[in-house]
Enzyme design. Sequence first.
Site, mmCIF file in Angstrom:
data_model
loop_
_atom_site.group_PDB
_atom_site.id
_atom_site.type_symbol
_atom_site.label_atom_id
_atom_site.label_comp_id
_atom_site.label_asym_id
_atom_site.label_seq_id
_atom_site.Cartn_x
_atom_site.Cartn_y
_atom_site.Cartn_z
ATOM 1 N N ARG A 134 7.142 19.474 61.488
ATOM 2 C CA ARG A 134 7.384 20.895 61.713
ATOM 3 C C ARG A 134 7.965 21.118 63.110
ATOM 4 O O ARG A 134 7.777 20.318 64.014
ATOM 5 C CB ARG A 134 6.134 21.741 61.476
ATOM 6 C CG ARG A 134 4.933 21.433 62.310
ATOM 7 C CD ARG A 134 3.812 22.484 62.107
ATOM 8 N NE ARG A 134 3.512 22.774 60.718
ATOM 9 C CZ ARG A 134 3.476 24.010 60.190
ATOM 10 N NH1 ARG A 134 3.718 25.074 60.936
ATOM 11 N NH2 ARG A 134 3.182 24.195 58.940
ATOM 12 N N GLU A 145 4.951 31.601 51.765
ATOM 13 C CA GLU A 145 3.887 32.464 51.262
ATOM 14 C C GLU A 145 4.117 33.835 51.903
ATOM 15 O O GLU A 145 4.253 33.918 53.130
ATOM 16 C CB GLU A 145 2.513 31.920 51.678
ATOM 17 C CG GLU A 145 1.405 32.749 51.072
ATOM 18 C CD GLU A 145 -0.001 32.345 51.504
ATOM 19 O OE1 GLU A 145 -0.173 31.311 52.162
ATOM 20 O OE2 GLU A 145 -0.923 33.112 51.166
ATOM 21 N N LYS A 204 1.754 31.998 61.483
ATOM 22 C CA LYS A 204 1.751 33.389 61.026
ATOM 23 C C LYS A 204 0.422 34.065 61.345
ATOM 24 O O LYS A 204 0.390 35.244 61.672
ATOM 25 C CB LYS A 204 2.028 33.437 59.521
ATOM 26 C CG LYS A 204 3.500 33.301 59.191
ATOM 27 C CD LYS A 204 3.761 33.459 57.711
ATOM 28 C CE LYS A 204 3.441 32.182 56.982
ATOM 29 N NZ LYS A 204 3.902 32.174 55.584
HETATM 30 P P1 ATP Z 1 2.414 28.994 59.343
HETATM 31 O O1 ATP Z 1 1.618 27.771 59.607
HETATM 32 O O2 ATP Z 1 3.302 29.418 60.446
HETATM 33 O O3 ATP Z 1 1.602 30.128 58.857
HETATM 34 P P2 ATP Z 1 3.056 28.123 56.761
HETATM 35 O O4 ATP Z 1 3.373 26.699 56.625
HETATM 36 O O5 ATP Z 1 1.733 28.569 56.330
HETATM 37 O O6 ATP Z 1 3.430 28.572 58.201
HETATM 38 P P3 ATP Z 1 4.666 28.933 54.570
HETATM 39 O O7 ATP Z 1 5.030 30.300 54.179
HETATM 40 O O8 ATP Z 1 3.744 28.188 53.713
HETATM 41 O O9 ATP Z 1 4.101 29.034 56.030
HETATM 42 O O10 ATP Z 1 5.962 28.075 54.868
HETATM 43 C C1 ATP Z 1 7.097 28.024 54.045
HETATM 44 C C2 ATP Z 1 7.827 26.749 54.319
HETATM 45 O O11 ATP Z 1 8.199 26.672 55.684
HETATM 46 C C3 ATP Z 1 6.969 25.546 54.037
HETATM 47 O O12 ATP Z 1 7.726 24.589 53.340
HETATM 48 C C4 ATP Z 1 6.589 25.049 55.398
HETATM 49 O O13 ATP Z 1 6.379 23.669 55.393
HETATM 50 C C5 ATP Z 1 7.791 25.451 56.235
HETATM 51 N N1 ATP Z 1 7.405 25.631 57.630
HETATM 52 C C6 ATP Z 1 6.426 26.413 58.123
HETATM 53 N N2 ATP Z 1 6.327 26.297 59.449
HETATM 54 C C7 ATP Z 1 7.289 25.414 59.832
HETATM 55 C C8 ATP Z 1 7.698 24.865 61.083
HETATM 56 N N3 ATP Z 1 7.100 25.205 62.227
HETATM 57 N N4 ATP Z 1 8.712 23.974 61.081
HETATM 58 C C9 ATP Z 1 9.328 23.647 59.940
HETATM 59 N N5 ATP Z 1 8.995 24.112 58.736
HETATM 60 C C10 ATP Z 1 7.987 24.992 58.664
HETATM 61 MG MG MG Z 2 1.511 27.523 54.151
#
Ligand code: ATP
Ligand code: MG
Length: 558
Positions: A261, A37, A271
Amino acid sequence: MAESNAEARSLNFLEEIVEEDLKSGKNKTILTRFPPEPNGYLHIGHAKSICLNFGLALEYGGKTNLRFDDTNPVKEETEYVESIIEDVKWLGFNPDKILYASDYFEQLYEFAVKLIKKGLAYVDDSSSEEIASQKGTPTEPGEANKYRNRSVEENLQLFREMRSGIYEDGEKVLRAKIDMGSPNMHMRDPIIYRIKKAHHHRTGNDWFIYPMYDFAHGQSDSIEHITHSICTLEFISHRPLYDWFIEKLEIFPSRQYEFARLNLTFTIMSKRKLLQLVNEKYVDSWDDPRMPTISGLRRRGYTPESIRNFTDRIGVQKRDNLIDVSLLEFCLREDLNKNALRKMVVFDPLKIVITNYPEQVEMMTTEDYPEAGEKSSKREIPFSRELYIEKEDFMENPPKKFFRLAPGKSVRLKSAYIIQCEQVIKDNQGNITELHCIYFPESKSGNDASGLKVQGTLHWVSKAHAIPVELRLYDRLFKVENPAMEEGDFKDYINPDSLEINRHALAEPSLANAKFNERYQFMRKAYFCLDKDSSEEKIIFNRTVSLKDGWAKEVKKG
Ligand code: ATP
Ligand code: MG
């Protein structure tokens, strides 16, 4: 890059699934996607997901899309889109296509209409509080409200009106009609569209309604014919909904798989929290070298190889865990040890005068990559009568095991001569201002006929040739292993000493031509890289990572 690794270790559970699907003929080829995102910069956790998605496809001859899940107009920005594309490429991956969920808004709208027509979606006028209170709890079923029985015609009409903008934010939502009594809360008639009168970074003001994540993500996978949709564990409970939409809409059956994760010690990986650090000025920017963002790591001097290697080494888990940041640093050192150019920089200068050395400049030859042995390229560094060494490399009254310089003692100057300290010069207050030494002309490195034995080798720079540099010495951003799990605000655990600036260091002259894409080992000190703030007037280096005990070996070689 993934191929050789797959041979060396046993398959992870995702590789097993892919192999099985290819063998059984379920898939002819595989297509994965990385779906960020664009509401912030990517962090090292995302790097794990990128390496996993792109790595799997590379390993099995498939492809990977980069798709922006840009369904929330309020938090998303073009700046983030650009940084994400740059980060993915920098990590070494080429998306087959760069796509946006917002490109599918019309199609998603049609999907919603299809559900309504099938009697599987309805417009609900309840407030968000009412919807929440009717949802029940994990142990009690939810209750249906009167809107659930609206006719297909009425729903179609209202949904069209929602799109046309006649209602305000929150006045109505579109919900899937599934099961208010489901043990899975996500199946209790989830909201699939909401009204948001906000400007979208790509569709501008075209839309007054936006699909929810759950109604956009799986469908986008399906539209693109993603075969293996890999996400993190928190989406396990969304999977029945993911499958339900695909089944009811009768679209391409993408399948979702979940892995744990990545969490790292001494940092945070969200983020939302990283944005707070930027907005509240705990760090300078998203790419501040202390940030766990990919852009921060890049600016700090991390290499894409070291990050890929790290994500490979930690493997793919099905249980949440916390990885020690020292493993990341280990992978970095492993790469830098091979690929960083050696340089000499004196952090805390102490002047020495070689009293028996003539007024002249002699060029000394030294290796750029000692690890490469004879094959290493070489460079020349000027040596002269007045030099600087490190203050800490001299002691007036040394303990027994001090193998550096002391009155009457000898050391080798790296790639130059053996010197001996003859006299300590002090000012009125008794501070040491310089040392007078003699050198042994027969002892030149590479051509040593002196027969002298010394136990220490010191780095040095020539006084007349050295250039001033600024060193930014970074340390961990947090004082505790797992700031997200500590009591209170995570920001209370920020390390107040995460940046120390050294403005009096002196470097060998070749560093006047330092390049952004080069990595350096300042011998016996640490690894460094040129910072983007650097200019001809002011050369700035960031400390990437310490050497740990790595230098001991180096010093002995002379
Ligand atoms: P955050 O929680 O840090 O804001 P998010 O999951 O909201 O991260 P996205 O932009 O939705 O961020 O993530 C894009 C992809 O990266 C998704 O498939 C998510 O599952 C993966 N992802 C995010 N954080 C991690 C992590 N710590 N380890 C592995 N994969 C991750
Ligand atoms: Mg997300």
